[in-house]
Scaffold this motif. Structure first.
Motif, PDB file in Angstrom:
ATOM      1  N   THR A  41     -66.434  68.559 -59.432  1.00 18.76           N
ATOM      2  CA  THR A  41     -66.964  69.698 -60.185  1.00 18.76           C
ATOM      3  C   THR A  41     -65.864  70.335 -61.016  1.00 18.76           C
ATOM      4  OG1 THR A  41     -68.387  70.139 -58.311  1.00 18.76           O
ATOM      5  CG2 THR A  41     -68.272  71.838 -59.993  1.00 18.76           C
ATOM      6  N   LEU A 100     -64.888  68.240 -63.980  1.00 15.38           N
ATOM      7  CA  LEU A 100     -65.881  68.337 -65.056  1.00 15.38           C
ATOM      8  C   LEU A 100     -65.818  69.694 -65.743  1.00 15.38           C
ATOM      9  CD1 LEU A 100     -68.881  66.634 -63.270  1.00 15.38           C
ATOM     10  CD2 LEU A 100     -67.700  65.805 -65.312  1.00 15.38           C
ATOM     11  N   ARG A 101     -65.608  70.730 -64.947  1.00 13.43           N
ATOM     12  CA  ARG A 101     -65.566  72.082 -65.483  1.00 13.43           C
ATOM     13  C   ARG A 101     -64.389  72.236 -66.454  1.00 13.43           C
ATOM     14  NH1 ARG A 101     -63.771  75.638 -67.388  1.00 13.43           N
ATOM     15  NH2 ARG A 101     -63.368  77.792 -66.806  1.00 13.43           N
ATOM     16  N   PHE A 102     -63.262  71.570 -66.159  1.00 15.27           N
ATOM     17  CA  PHE A 102     -62.061  71.803 -66.960  1.00 15.27           C
ATOM     18  C   PHE A 102     -61.886  70.820 -68.110  1.00 15.27           C
ATOM     19  CE2 PHE A 102     -61.056  74.779 -63.703  1.00 15.27           C
ATOM     20  CZ  PHE A 102     -60.364  75.757 -64.387  1.00 15.27           C
ATOM     21  N   PRO A 106     -63.727  70.432 -70.933  1.00 12.20           N
ATOM     22  CA  PRO A 106     -63.751  71.128 -72.238  1.00 12.20           C
ATOM     23  C   PRO A 106     -62.579  72.082 -72.419  1.00 12.20           C
ATOM     24  CG  PRO A 106     -65.691  71.703 -70.906  1.00 12.20           C
ATOM     25  CD  PRO A 106     -64.938  70.694 -70.141  1.00 12.20           C
ATOM     26  N   THR A 107     -62.185  72.762 -71.346  1.00 10.32           N
ATOM     27  CA  THR A 107     -61.062  73.702 -71.441  1.00 10.32           C
ATOM     28  C   THR A 107     -59.790  72.966 -71.852  1.00 10.32           C
ATOM     29  OG1 THR A 107     -62.080  74.874 -69.605  1.00 10.32           O
ATOM     30  CG2 THR A 107     -59.846  75.517 -70.187  1.00 10.32           C
ATOM     31  N   ARG A 167     -50.440  75.303 -64.021  1.00 10.26           N
ATOM     32  CA  ARG A 167     -50.530  76.755 -63.901  1.00 10.26           C
ATOM     33  C   ARG A 167     -51.974  77.195 -63.681  1.00 10.26           C
ATOM     34  NH1 ARG A 167     -49.477  79.106 -68.946  1.00 10.26           N
ATOM     35  NH2 ARG A 167     -51.718  79.388 -68.786  1.00 10.26           N
ATOM     36  N   ARG A 168     -52.875  76.563 -64.433  1.00  6.48           N
ATOM     37  CA  ARG A 168     -54.296  76.867 -64.263  1.00  6.48           C
ATOM     38  C   ARG A 168     -54.732  76.577 -62.832  1.00  6.48           C
ATOM     39  NH1 ARG A 168     -57.206  77.638 -68.840  1.00  6.48           N
ATOM     40  NH2 ARG A 168     -56.233  76.937 -70.765  1.00  6.48           N
ATOM     41  N   GLU A 197     -53.821  79.364 -60.518  1.00  9.67           N
ATOM     42  CA  GLU A 197     -54.660  80.550 -60.688  1.00  9.67           C
ATOM     43  C   GLU A 197     -56.059  80.311 -60.151  1.00  9.67           C
ATOM     44  OE1 GLU A 197     -54.588  82.291 -64.581  1.00  9.67           O
ATOM     45  OE2 GLU A 197     -52.404  82.208 -64.664  1.00  9.67           O
ATOM     46  N   LEU A 198     -56.577  79.109 -60.404  1.00 13.33           N
ATOM     47  CA  LEU A 198     -57.919  78.781 -59.910  1.00 13.33           C
ATOM     48  C   LEU A 198     -57.941  78.824 -58.384  1.00 13.33           C
ATOM     49  CD1 LEU A 198     -60.777  77.833 -60.792  1.00 13.33           C
ATOM     50  CD2 LEU A 198     -59.998  75.531 -60.293  1.00 13.33           C
ATOM     51  N   TYR A 234     -56.170  80.716 -56.458  1.00 15.40           N
ATOM     52  CA  TYR A 234     -56.255  82.126 -56.059  1.00 15.40           C
ATOM     53  C   TYR A 234     -57.682  82.634 -56.201  1.00 15.40           C
ATOM     54  CZ  TYR A 234     -51.286  83.258 -55.528  1.00 15.40           C
ATOM     55  OH  TYR A 234     -50.010  83.359 -55.071  1.00 15.40           O
ATOM     56  N   ALA A 235     -58.282  82.336 -57.372  1.00 15.01           N
ATOM     57  CA  ALA A 235     -59.635  82.840 -57.634  1.00 15.01           C
ATOM     58  C   ALA A 235     -60.617  82.285 -56.612  1.00 15.01           C
ATOM     59  CB  ALA A 235     -60.071  82.472 -59.042  1.00 15.01           C
ATOM     60  N   MET A 236     -60.437  81.012 -56.236  1.00 16.61           N
ATOM     61  CA  MET A 236     -61.359  80.416 -55.263  1.00 16.61           C
ATOM     62  C   MET A 236     -61.150  81.000 -53.875  1.00 16.61           C
ATOM     63  SD  MET A 236     -61.383  76.483 -56.560  1.00 16.61           S
ATOM     64  CE  MET A 236     -62.291  75.824 -55.179  1.00 16.61           C
ATOM     65  N   THR A 237     -59.900  81.277 -53.549  1.00 12.82           N
ATOM     66  CA  THR A 237     -59.620  81.900 -52.250  1.00 12.82           C
ATOM     67  C   THR A 237     -60.281  83.275 -52.186  1.00 12.82           C
ATOM     68  OG1 THR A 237     -57.496  80.821 -52.405  1.00 12.82           O
ATOM     69  CG2 THR A 237     -57.774  82.371 -50.609  1.00 12.82           C
ATOM     70  N   CYS A 238     -60.217  84.014 -53.314  1.00 12.95           N
ATOM     71  CA  CYS A 238     -60.845  85.332 -53.382  1.00 12.95           C
ATOM     72  C   CYS A 238     -62.333  85.243 -53.114  1.00 12.95           C
ATOM     73  CB  CYS A 238     -60.678  85.945 -54.759  1.00 12.95           C
ATOM     74  SG  CYS A 238     -59.134  86.761 -54.942  1.00 12.95           S
ATOM     75  N   ASN A 257     -55.845  91.842 -51.117  1.00  9.59           N
ATOM     76  CA  ASN A 257     -56.845  91.214 -50.241  1.00  9.59           C
ATOM     77  C   ASN A 257     -56.289  89.985 -49.518  1.00  9.59           C
ATOM     78  OD1 ASN A 257     -56.854  89.314 -52.228  1.00  9.59           O
ATOM     79  ND2 ASN A 257     -59.057  89.224 -52.470  1.00  9.59           N
ATOM     80  N   LEU A 301     -54.171  87.597 -50.489  1.00 11.20           N
ATOM     81  CA  LEU A 301     -53.813  86.348 -51.159  1.00 11.20           C
ATOM     82  C   LEU A 301     -52.348  86.035 -50.892  1.00 11.20           C
ATOM     83  CD1 LEU A 301     -55.591  86.637 -54.603  1.00 11.20           C
ATOM     84  CD2 LEU A 301     -56.137  85.067 -52.768  1.00 11.20           C
ATOM     85  N   LYS A 338     -61.573  89.521 -47.757  1.00 12.98           N
ATOM     86  CA  LYS A 338     -61.813  89.034 -49.120  1.00 12.98           C
ATOM     87  C   LYS A 338     -63.197  89.425 -49.613  1.00 12.98           C
ATOM     88  CE  LYS A 338     -58.282  85.706 -49.439  1.00 12.98           C
ATOM     89  NZ  LYS A 338     -57.658  85.802 -48.109  1.00 12.98           N
ATOM     90  N   PHE A 355     -59.083  88.276 -62.165  1.00 12.35           N
ATOM     91  CA  PHE A 355     -57.777  88.007 -62.776  1.00 12.35           C
ATOM     92  C   PHE A 355     -57.822  88.071 -64.295  1.00 12.35           C
ATOM     93  CE2 PHE A 355     -57.623  86.073 -58.605  1.00 12.35           C
ATOM     94  CZ  PHE A 355     -56.420  86.539 -58.131  1.00 12.35           C
ATOM     95  N   ASN A 398     -59.663  80.480 -65.893  1.00  7.33           N
ATOM     96  CA  ASN A 398     -59.126  79.939 -64.648  1.00  7.33           C
ATOM     97  C   ASN A 398     -59.780  80.530 -63.409  1.00  7.33           C
ATOM     98  OD1 ASN A 398     -57.507  78.711 -66.449  1.00  7.33           O
ATOM     99  ND2 ASN A 398     -55.649  79.822 -65.912  1.00  7.33           N
ATOM    100  N   GLN A 399     -60.885  81.252 -63.601  1.00  6.26           N
ATOM    101  CA  GLN A 399     -61.570  81.816 -62.439  1.00  6.26           C
ATOM    102  C   GLN A 399     -62.947  81.235 -62.258  1.00  6.26           C
ATOM    103  OE1 GLN A 399     -61.212  86.262 -62.197  1.00  6.26           O
ATOM    104  NE2 GLN A 399     -60.387  85.911 -64.222  1.00  6.26           N
ATOM    105  N   VAL A 412     -65.518  78.417 -61.623  1.00  4.52           N
ATOM    106  CA  VAL A 412     -65.445  77.151 -60.895  1.00  4.52           C
ATOM    107  C   VAL A 412     -66.542  76.189 -61.345  1.00  4.52           C
ATOM    108  CG1 VAL A 412     -65.439  76.133 -58.605  1.00  4.52           C
ATOM    109  CG2 VAL A 412     -64.617  78.456 -58.928  1.00  4.52           C
ATOM    110  N   THR A 441     -70.004  74.765 -63.621  1.00  4.07           N
ATOM    111  CA  THR A 441     -70.216  74.431 -65.025  1.00  4.07           C
ATOM    112  C   THR A 441     -71.444  75.117 -65.601  1.00  4.07           C
ATOM    113  OG1 THR A 441     -71.165  72.457 -64.102  1.00  4.07           O
ATOM    114  CG2 THR A 441     -69.028  72.240 -65.097  1.00  4.07           C
ATOM    115  N   PHE A 458     -71.176  80.927 -56.346  1.00  4.44           N
ATOM    116  CA  PHE A 458     -70.126  80.250 -55.574  1.00  4.44           C
ATOM    117  C   PHE A 458     -69.658  81.062 -54.356  1.00  4.44           C
ATOM    118  CE2 PHE A 458     -65.563  79.072 -55.029  1.00  4.44           C
ATOM    119  CZ  PHE A 458     -65.757  77.756 -54.657  1.00  4.44           C
ATOM    120  N   HIS A 499     -67.863  77.411 -70.866  1.00  6.80           N
ATOM    121  CA  HIS A 499     -66.879  77.187 -71.932  1.00  6.80           C
ATOM    122  C   HIS A 499     -67.447  77.460 -73.319  1.00  6.80           C
ATOM    123  CE1 HIS A 499     -68.312  73.229 -73.413  1.00  6.80           C
ATOM    124  NE2 HIS A 499     -68.769  73.106 -72.187  1.00  6.80           N
TER     125      HIS A 499
END
Lengths: 280, 283
Positions: free
Chosen positions: A162, A165-167, A169-170, A214-215, A218-219, A221-225, B57, B59, B84, B91, B96-97, B99, B101, B109, B143
């Motif tokens: 997933t 596929l998501r990244f 286009p980015t 780097r992405r 960050e991803l 972190y965001a997923m852990t959140c 939180n 992290l 959490k 962010f 980058n946040q 997940v 598509t 999620f 995107h």
């Protein structure tokens, strides 16, 4: 050039095919691929082609888009066709020059292979055009869930898919930006020897790789959140349900398989000589 | 004690360096945030404000000192999910946040990971997307959205987990003015209408002024904590920290420097106009 990558791209429309259960689509695409390989004469092949075209029409995906999706395999089709034309010596000799003899059998074999490869790809791209990557991964997740007993954690594999596929286009956007940035400093990606051009890719891929890393951080972190823990105890919003459309698709697929087998037996393994003579 | 949602108790944190230890990113930070507050954390680059978001939180875990979320210590791994879920972080880079598509699948999620019932997830996702004004984009691909829209999707993804507090780590830094305004409005709605505690990390002065309370950080330490009026009463100090001041405050300060007595509410344009009118009327 970068915008042409269409394999693995979802085309959001609201058709019967789009609404099918992803597991159904996955399985039946697989069945179709087997059947188009099994099809051993032009009648069976034509039957497969008609079925594939019907699916394309029902899905409402523009034919232009489907044709564009074939571009990357054009090379493979040409090479395969050429090999068939050169090496198959059955049938009536048509042209001969130097050491090459072109026969009717070779031409028909080439046509047969082209049809097979083309519609094999058409159906596979149909799957990705009509199934959102997330529902595809959901489907994969469920289909392969029993594998977890073998110690293979499919949840993680589907998550990786997933995200990939998501990244796409980015990262494509990012490549475009880097190319522009390098060009504005006088980089030249288009001319020079192959060696020189390959070397030019280094200043392209180093920053790309750096940024992707780097992405990824960050991803993470965001997923852990959002409490991601490898898919343990996960539920799904759009739970997969077997609906009327899925039963219809199942019925049609069984009919399709029966049809191909029937045509295979009835018309026998295709024989270039025979086919050519009847055609003439 | 019960109304304090986030508490930093003498927290020090440093990132791993290769060999030589790096200077601390946050040093001896103590601060308390009450439920329902709208707090801005202000500081220039490298002042440690983004680290505060990650500490809030769990992290990252403090090197010394403790962070408490609703009384739960972030060092306690058993409470990890609860922490959490209570404090969400949005962010800077929306790309980058996200997940998934499809917008709605991304918003789902968080609740999916928490094992929420599918029907309830659907309800939360629709609600969260409506709050940030992205409901009609629910079936779009992320995107293809603008930066501001993507950031609002990211916010919806956090809202769907029903947190009590959301920490925004420079959510507007990469956005155009329109996107910035949309995200600001979404944050204000969360605070006013849903009563969610908002901690808003930024280096845009104008945005920070919209908060009820501003915390200023400099060089890993907390240096000021007060209402916007209190913070900007000392224009020269703020400038010495490498920060901008709102134009209204700058003007008031220039008048003060020229020996003109000006008082009252000097932060908003209206307040300054009133104060000026008073002086001019008297003169």
């Amino acid at each position: 050039m970068l915008k042409d990558i269409t394999i693995g791209q979802y085309f959001p429309l609201n058709s019967v095919i789009h609404r099918l259960d992803p597991r159904v689509k996955l399985l039946y695409t697989f069945v179709f691929i087997i059947m188009i390989v099994v099809a051993n004469n032009f009648v069976s092949m034509l039957f497969c082609v008609i079925c594939a075209l019907s699916v394309t029409l029902i899905s409402k995906i523009p034919v232009k888009t489907v044709v564009k999706g074939l571009k990357p395999i054009l090379f493979i089709i040409i090479i395969t066709s050429l090999l068939q034309i050169i090496y198959v010596k059955t049938g009536v000799p048509l042209v001969s020059f130097w050491k090459i003899k072109i026969t009717s059998g070779g031409l028909l074999e080439a046509l047969f292979m082209t049809m097979r490869i083309t519609f094999l790809i058409v159906m596979s791209t149909m799957l990705t055009y009509t199934t959102s990557p997330t529902s595809m991964t959901n489907g994969l997740d469920r289909t392969f869930a029993p594998l977890s007993r073998l110690g293979i954690d499919f949840n993680i594999i589907t998550m990786i898919m997933t995200i990939a596929l998501r990244f796409i286009p980015t990262l494509i956007d990012e490549v475009d930006k880097i190319i522009s940035a390098q060009k504005s400093r006088g980089a030249n990606f288009e001319s020079g020897s192959i060696f020189k051009r390959a070397k030019m890719l280094i200043p392209l891929f180093v920053p790309l790789l750096f940024n992707a890393t780097r992405r990824a951080y960050e991803l993470a972190y965001a997923m852990t959140c959002r409490c991601y823990n490898g898919g343990k105890g996960k539920t799904t919003m759009n739970a997969l349900k077997f609906r009327a459309g899925d039963w219809t698709a199942s019925f049609l697929t069984v009919a399709f398989v029966a049809g191909v087998i029937f045509l295979n037996i009835n018309f026998g393994e295709y024989n270039a000589q025979f086919t050519f003579n009847t055609a003439v | 004690m019960a109304d304090i949602i986030l508490k930093f108790d003498n927290v020090t944190f440093r990132y791993d360096g290769d060999e030589t230890p790096l200077p601390p990113a946050v040093e001896n930070l103590s601060l308390e945030i009450k439920k329902g507050e709208f707090v801005a954390i202000l500081g220039h680059n490298g002042s440690g404000k983004s680290t505060v978001a990650k500490l809030s939180n769990g992290l990252v875990i403090p090197e010394s000192g403790d962070v408490y979320v609703n009384g739960m210590n972030t060092k306690n791994e058993n409470d990890d999910f609860k922490i959490k879920q209570t404090v969400g972080v949005v962010f800077q880079n929306p790309d980058n946040q996200i997940v998934a598509t499809i917008v709605e699948e991304d918003v789902a999620f968080g609740p999916e990971n928490l094992g929420v019932d599918p029907a309830e997830i659907r309800r939360r996702v629709d609600e969260a997307l409506k709050i940030v004004g992205m409901y009609k984009y629910r079936l779009h691909e992320p995107h293809k959205l603008s930066g501001g829209q993507k950031q609002r999707v990211a916010i919806a993804g956090i809202i769907a987990m029903q947190p009590q507090c959301i920490v925004f780590d420079e959510p507007t830094a990469m956005l155009d003015p329109e996107g910035r305004r949309d995200v600001m409005n979404a944050m204000k709605r969360l605070n006013k209408e849903l009563g969610i505690t908002v901690v808003f990390i930024t280096h845009y002065m104008e945005e920070a002024c919209e908060a009820e309370r501003i915390i200023v950080m400099d060089d890993a330490r907390l240096v000021l904590d007060g209402t916007p009026e209190e913070i900007f009463s000392d224009v020269n100090y703020i400038r010495s920290l490498g920060l901008d001041v709102p134009q209204t405050c700058a003007l008031a300060q220039m008048l003060k420097d020229d020996g003109i007595e000006i008082s009252g509410e000097l932060l908003s344009v209206d307040g300054l106009v009133n104060s000026l009118a008073k002086i001019l009327g008297r003169g």
